[in-house]
Design a protein around this motif. Structure first.
Motif, mmCIF file in Angstrom:
data_model
loop_
_atom_site.group_PDB
_atom_site.id
_atom_site.type_symbol
_atom_site.label_atom_id
_atom_site.label_comp_id
_atom_site.label_asym_id
_atom_site.label_seq_id
_atom_site.Cartn_x
_atom_site.Cartn_y
_atom_site.Cartn_z
ATOM 1 N N ALA A 185 44.633 7.758 -17.099
ATOM 2 C CA ALA A 185 45.544 6.053 -16.926
ATOM 3 C C ALA A 185 46.524 6.708 -15.144
ATOM 4 C CB ALA A 185 47.165 5.659 -17.992
ATOM 5 N N SER A 186 46.779 7.739 -15.013
ATOM 6 C CA SER A 186 47.648 7.685 -13.578
ATOM 7 C C SER A 186 47.234 8.148 -12.726
ATOM 8 C CB SER A 186 48.751 9.301 -13.864
ATOM 9 O OG SER A 186 48.044 9.975 -13.821
ATOM 10 N N PHE A 187 45.641 8.123 -12.843
ATOM 11 C CA PHE A 187 45.130 8.376 -11.430
ATOM 12 C C PHE A 187 44.719 7.301 -10.672
ATOM 13 C CE2 PHE A 187 41.080 9.929 -9.471
ATOM 14 C CZ PHE A 187 41.367 10.703 -8.315
ATOM 15 N N PRO A 188 43.879 6.117 -11.540
ATOM 16 C CA PRO A 188 43.393 5.258 -10.898
ATOM 17 C C PRO A 188 44.398 4.367 -10.615
ATOM 18 C CG PRO A 188 42.567 4.724 -13.288
ATOM 19 C CD PRO A 188 43.229 6.653 -12.827
ATOM 20 N N LEU A 189 45.706 4.501 -11.251
ATOM 21 C CA LEU A 189 47.201 3.778 -11.060
ATOM 22 C C LEU A 189 47.375 4.555 -9.990
ATOM 23 C CD1 LEU A 189 48.867 1.372 -11.723
ATOM 24 C CD2 LEU A 189 49.798 3.055 -13.551
ATOM 25 N N GLY A 190 47.688 5.040 -9.765
ATOM 26 C CA GLY A 190 48.281 6.019 -8.401
ATOM 27 C C GLY A 190 47.309 6.074 -7.064
ATOM 28 N N ILE A 191 46.183 5.739 -7.272
ATOM 29 C CA ILE A 191 45.194 5.567 -5.924
ATOM 30 C C ILE A 191 45.627 4.263 -5.453
ATOM 31 C CG2 ILE A 191 42.766 4.887 -5.020
ATOM 32 C CD1 ILE A 191 42.028 7.189 -7.063
ATOM 33 N N LEU A 192 45.870 3.001 -6.805
ATOM 34 C CA LEU A 192 45.906 2.001 -6.697
ATOM 35 C C LEU A 192 46.909 1.621 -5.369
ATOM 36 C CD1 LEU A 192 44.767 -0.421 -9.473
ATOM 37 C CD2 LEU A 192 43.719 0.258 -7.680
ATOM 38 N N LEU A 193 48.177 1.964 -6.165
ATOM 39 C CA LEU A 193 50.107 2.188 -5.469
ATOM 40 C C LEU A 193 49.716 2.842 -4.113
ATOM 41 C CD1 LEU A 193 51.649 3.527 -8.678
ATOM 42 C CD2 LEU A 193 52.158 0.844 -7.441
#
Length: 381
Positions: A185-193
């Motif tokens: 979950a954190s990897f794609p969310l981190g990219i978006l952020l």
């Protein structure tokens, strides 16, 4: 004109100089190159010569490997069978509690379900990690979309399976569930952020900056405490959120803020010409990011990404603050069993838990180094 002076065959490759290969030259080059290196090497060797025999003796030679209760790991003064002054690890405790360390309070007759989930996870993860295995898209779909759904059904129950509430989950199983879902979950969310923080749209940039700075500015314990204690206060009467889900959301949000800064560092390292070249091809924003920019940026920051994953894997032990028993939490909980109350039981259990954490973290570190070498197409040695 004669060409007899031109060689028609290649010379055989010459071996390296004899003084530059082997153990001796490596030691001189890395351990004895300067007076400071010599002093530090001697100190390190002296310390190892003193510490290693004691450690090996305590961990293996004098250790107790089997036994049904504490009497096998206690001295006669403490009510056991070991001679006074005996000192050795109590691996019998780990052996007796191994199932609980792995599965927590999961029902004994149903432990085939988390075992099956673990097997499916390994079968899907291994080909995903091997670059030469084809059909990565299908592999990713099965690993990150299908497997979580199947795993939830198997672990929680339903569809004919006995319901096992998440408070009964524990041990290494909870650590791996939190880590895998948190990473996924954190990897794609981190990219978006990271993309949001570099956006030219003020609102999106401001929201991303506020989210990242607020989350990074508080410790993970605070995030978990808020998710577990404060969040239910804002829910309507009679509503509740599963404690494991709260922990997953808290860990994922916390890791995504750090991941965003790692990805942003990679984006800033990409030359401006790459953006302009993608624009000149007529690519849209998301096409440009997906096909040109992000692959290069992620490759540059692999060490930072894996470092964030390793930190998150270790930080899962903090879920004990919300009364969840991960690997470290279940080991510490088992210390209260009076049947295994000895002086060496806590240290043995903590060493075992530390070794398991190190094993997973070292594996991630080595795979990171492998991927760096595999993707290092621009600076081949």
């Amino acid at each position: 004109m004669s060409n007899s002076f031109v060689r028609t065959t290649m010379l055989a490759q010459e071996p390296p100089p004899s003084g530059e290969k082997g153990v001796g030259p490596w030691i001189r080059r890395n351990l004895l190159a300067t007076p400071k290196d010599i002093v530090l090497t001697l100190l390190a060797v002296t310390f190892l010569a003193w510490a290693l025999p004691h450690a090996i003796n305590w961990l293996f030679v004098q250790a107790v490997w089997t036994g049904p209760d504490r009497t096998f790991c206690a001295t006669t003064v403490q009510g056991g069978i070991q001679p006074d002054g005996w000192s050795g690890a109590c691996w019998a405790f780990v052996n007796a509690k191994f199932d609980q360390i792995i599965y927590g309070g999961y029902p004994l007759d149903e432990r085939w379900r988390p075992t099956l989930v673990g097997i499916l996870f390994v079968l899907l993860l291994v080909p995903m990690l091997i670059p030469s295995v084809p059909r990565k898209g299908l592999n990713a779909l099965l690993l990150f979309i299908v497997l979580p759904v199947v795993s939830f059904i198997l672990l929680y129950g339903g569809f004919g399976l006995e319901i096992v509430e998440t408070p009964r989950w524990g041990g290494l199983m909870v650590t791996l569930v939190l880590s895998f879902v948190g990473i996924a979950a954190s990897f794609p969310l981190g990219i978006l952020l990271a993309l949001g923080r570099r956006s030219h749209m003020p609102v999106i940039r401001m929201v991303s900056v506020i989210f990242i700075e607020v989350v990074r500015g508080v410790p993970l314990i605070t995030v978990l405490f808020m998710a577990s204690v404060v969040l239910p206060l804002f829910l309507p009467a009679g509503w509740t959120v599963d404690k494991l889900l709260r922990a997953i959301v808290g860990v994922s949000i916390f890791a995504s803020a750090y991941m965003a800064e790692v990805i942003r560092g990679g984006l800033q390292a990409i030359p401006k010409g790459q953006f302009e070249g993608a624009d000149s091809l007529g690519l849209g924003y998301w096409q440009k990011m997906r096909l040109i920019i992000l692959p290069q940026a992620i490759k540059l920051v692999i060490p930072g990404i894996v470092n964030t994953f390793i930190g998150m894997f270790k930080d899962t032990s903090l879920v004990s603050i919300i009364s969840m028993y991960d690997l470290l939490g279940i080991v510490r909980f088992l210390f209260i069993d009076p049947n295994w109350a000895t002086a060496v039981t806590p240290l043995t259990g903590l060493i075992f838990a530390g070794f398991v954490f190190w094993l997973f973290c070292f594996g991630m570190s080595r795979y990171s180094a492998f991927m760096e070498r595999h993707l290092d197409t621009g600076h081949k040695r």
